[in-house]
Enzyme design. Structure first.
Site, short mmCIF file in Angstrom:
data_model
loop_
_atom_site.label_atom_id
_atom_site.label_comp_id
_atom_site.label_asym_id
_atom_site.label_seq_id
_atom_site.Cartn_x
_atom_site.Cartn_y
_atom_site.Cartn_z
N GLU A 190 0.84 -1.19 0.00
CA GLU A 190 0.00 0.00 0.00
C GLU A 190 0.88 1.24 0.00
O GLU A 190 2.04 1.20 0.44
CB GLU A 190 -0.88 -0.03 1.26
CG GLU A 190 -1.81 1.17 1.39
CD GLU A 190 -2.92 0.97 2.41
OE1 GLU A 190 -2.88 -0.02 3.18
OE2 GLU A 190 -3.84 1.80 2.42
N ASN A 236 -12.20 -1.50 -1.21
CA ASN A 236 -11.52 -2.04 -0.03
C ASN A 236 -12.25 -1.61 1.23
O ASN A 236 -12.58 -0.43 1.38
CB ASN A 236 -10.07 -1.52 0.03
CG ASN A 236 -9.40 -1.84 1.36
OD1 ASN A 236 -8.99 -2.97 1.60
ND2 ASN A 236 -9.29 -0.84 2.24
N GLU A 237 -12.49 -2.52 2.12
CA GLU A 237 -13.12 -2.21 3.41
C GLU A 237 -14.21 -1.16 3.25
O GLU A 237 -14.20 -0.11 3.89
CB GLU A 237 -12.06 -1.77 4.44
CG GLU A 237 -11.07 -2.88 4.73
CD GLU A 237 -10.23 -2.70 5.99
OE1 GLU A 237 -10.26 -1.62 6.61
OE2 GLU A 237 -9.53 -3.68 6.36
N TYR A 291 -6.93 -9.18 11.17
CA TYR A 291 -5.61 -8.96 11.75
C TYR A 291 -5.50 -9.68 13.09
O TYR A 291 -6.51 -9.91 13.77
CB TYR A 291 -5.36 -7.45 11.94
CG TYR A 291 -5.04 -6.78 10.61
CD1 TYR A 291 -3.75 -6.82 10.10
CD2 TYR A 291 -6.03 -6.15 9.86
CE1 TYR A 291 -3.45 -6.23 8.87
CE2 TYR A 291 -5.74 -5.56 8.63
CZ TYR A 291 -4.44 -5.60 8.15
OH TYR A 291 -4.13 -5.03 6.93
N GLU A 314 -6.10 -9.27 3.48
CA GLU A 314 -5.28 -8.59 4.50
C GLU A 314 -5.26 -9.48 5.74
O GLU A 314 -6.32 -9.74 6.33
CB GLU A 314 -5.82 -7.20 4.84
CG GLU A 314 -5.63 -6.20 3.72
CD GLU A 314 -6.00 -4.77 4.08
OE1 GLU A 314 -5.94 -4.41 5.28
OE2 GLU A 314 -6.36 -4.02 3.16
N GLN A 355 2.01 -6.16 5.66
CA GLN A 355 2.23 -5.81 4.28
C GLN A 355 3.65 -6.20 3.89
O GLN A 355 4.43 -6.60 4.74
CB GLN A 355 2.00 -4.34 4.08
CG GLN A 355 0.56 -3.90 4.37
CD GLN A 355 0.24 -2.51 3.84
OE1 GLN A 355 1.01 -1.87 3.13
NE2 GLN A 355 -0.94 -2.00 4.22
O1 AHR Z 1 -3.02 -2.63 6.24
C1 AHR Z 1 -3.33 -1.45 6.88
C2 AHR Z 1 -4.80 -1.07 6.73
O2 AHR Z 1 -5.58 -2.00 7.40
C3 AHR Z 1 -5.37 -1.09 5.32
O3 AHR Z 1 -5.12 0.10 4.64
C4 AHR Z 1 -6.82 -1.26 5.57
O4 AHR Z 1 -7.46 -1.91 4.49
C5 AHR Z 1 -6.88 -2.04 6.86
O5 AHR Z 1 -7.76 -1.49 7.76
#
Ligand code: AHR
Length: 496
Positions: free
Chosen positions: A26, A173-174, A240, A296, A345
């Site tokens: 990103e 995205n999101e 995450y 992600e 990432q």
């Molecule tokens: O990876 C960091 C961020 O986490 C990304 O930009 C977003 O899609 C997610 O919330």
């Protein structure tokens, strides 16, 4: 302590698509700028402006695809700002990530060339949150249209006559959050509309990925599948791994045993997450045509002291290696539904395989796991069974092992990957490969373990945690024995 694992070599339920081993870059912190891209005039050794050391590191782990330009940045990105002569490109503020100037010197041409150099598929994420249908449609035309059209003419004027292939495209995205704060029902309609104009001009398929759920928001998946299944090839989900939860993250390198187990418990919860999204998807897609794309995933710790909080720069220890090993085993074991995933990432952001500082680069423990697991890419999954006791502290208990196994199609080359989350007990592992057509000829192992649970590679000590050879004993026609240290990741390769 001894543990035994059985691998059924006679039956493969699915293929582990290599896209599960994808990465994510990103416009955030030092991922693109300073990470992949330094520019042609940089004193740092580069190939056409891309860091040579970083490119080589990703080629070595066989990067299958790279997702770009975001993340949250994707829904603020206007691709026309990033084409044409670099010196004339629009300068803007990256409001989402650190408020720094984005000079757009890395744009579509630079990304597509990076993927060519990495020999991986480009996976572009389009802008639904603040972009128009026309803008998205024209981007796809600019990249992929071979014939005469306004966008192919513009591409030619910018120095690239030939169209590129665009094998993977994400529609937003999101979109439940930074991508527009939409409700599932609203996004489901937006998705139908935007994806209509993601045209496939030639014979090469564009695999369309709908923006998916935040972690365990199964309702989002339900709505998207109910309304849009026939318009998509993949549906994403983001998840995450935090030390405790979003509000209780900790330092990447300083943590206690409870935090170790809590983090790994969160990593193991990926199994339930995938299962439950799969259950919803199966109601509408029993054939499992549509892939769950976990585009992600990874650990999210507090940033390193004295770094820009908006840059999400964190170190990476054996704890992160265990998270990587556990989560990848889960993806492998669910590869009938998980058709792709992207670690967040690639460089200098969150759980990165590679960190850079000036002209220095280190490979993190996570990179070593990806290297040890790469034989699974495109291999046939094999069923594994084991009866392991659990380990942990207080409420933070986790299974005593994490395992997956595969065979390279048409060969007798097997890979078994195992994680030992246990901080106290090393294990003697007995592995039996049942239903082998022949007998074991050769077995080799690699082990990743640190001196401590928080061992990591720094720019001064880049080789604190590296994978080492380990002896694997052949104990019978189809049986093996290997020692598994505490807090370690193991890969065993077998030739029969
Ligand atoms: O990876 C960091 C961020 O986490 C990304 O930009 C977003 O899609 C997610 O919330």
């Amino acid at each position: 302590m001894s543990e035994s694992i059985k691998v059924n070599a006679g039956n493969s339920p699915s293929t582990i698509r290599r896209d599960i081993y994808g990465h994510f870059a990103e416009h955030l912190g030092r991922c693109i700028y300073g990470g992949f891209w330094v520019g042609k005039d940089s004193p740092i050794e580069n190939i056409e402006g891309y860091r040579k050391d970083v490119v080589e590191a990703f080629k070595k782990i066989r990067i299958p695809n790279l997702r770009w330009p975001g993340g949250c940045f994707a829904d603020e990105y206007h691709w026309k700002d990033g084409i044409g002569p670099q010196s004339q490109r629009k300068r803007m503020i990256n409001t989402h990530w650190g408020g720094v100037v984005e000079d757009n010197s890395f744009g579509t041409h630079e990304f597509m060339r990076l993927c060519e150099i990495l020999e991986c598929k480009p996976y572009i994420c389009g802008n639904v949150g603040s972009g128009s249908v026309q803008e998205m449609s024209e981007w796809v035309e600019y990249i992929t249209f071979e014939g005469e059209s306004p966008m192919s003419k513009l591409r030619t004027e910018n120095g690239h006559k030939d169209a590129w292939k665009l094998p993977m495209f994400g529609v937003g995205n999101e979109n439940w959050g930074c991508g527009g704060n939409m409700r599932a029902e609203f996004y489901a309609d937006q998705y139908r509309r935007y994806q209509t104009y993601v045209r496939q001009y030639g014979k090469d398929k564009i695999y369309k990925i709908a923006g998916g759920a935040n972690s365990n928001d199964y309702n989002w998946t339900e709505v998207l599948m109910r309304e849009d299944a026939r318009f998509m090839d993949g549906l994403s989900v983001h998840n995450y791994t935090f030390e405790y939860d979003w509000d209780h993250k900790g330092a990447a390198t300083v943590f206690d045993e409870k935090a170790w187990y809590s983090t790994l418990k969160n990593a193991f919860s990926m199994d339930e997450l995938v299962r439950r999204h799969d259950e919803v998807m199966t109601k509408y897609d029993p054939e499992k045509r549509i892939g769950l794309i976990v585009d992600e995933w990874g650990t999210w710790h507090n940033v390193e002291p004295d770094t820009n909080p908006g840059f999400l720069y964190q170190q990476n220890t054996m704890r992160d290696a265990l998270v990587a090993g556990i989560v990848l085993n889960i993806f492998n074991n669910h590869s009938d539904r998980v058709h792709g995933a992207n670690l967040a990432q690639a460089v200098n952001v969150l759980m990165s395989p590679v960190l850079t500082e000036g002209d220095k680069m280190v490979l993190t423990p996570t990179w070593h796991v990806l290297d040890m697991y790469k034989a699974h890419q495109d291999a046939k999954l094999l069923e594994t069974t084991f009866a392991s006791s659990s380990t942990g502290i207080e409420n933070y208990r986790v299974p005593g092992l994490s395992v997956s196994a595969s065979v390279v199609e048409g060969t007798q080359d097997y890979t078994i990957t195992v994680c030992n989350p246990d901080l106290k007990n090393e294990k003697t592992l007995e592995i039996a490969l049942d239903n082998l057509p022949t007998t074991i000829q050769k077995a080799e192992g690699k082990i990743l373990a640190g001196e401590k649970m928080n061992s990591f590679n720094s720019f001064d000590k880049p080789d604190e945690v590296v994978a080492k050879d380990i002896t694997v004993k052949i104990t019978g026609k189809n049986t093996l024995e290997v020692n598994l240290p505490v807090a370690s990741v193991l890969s065993v390769t077998v030739h029969a």
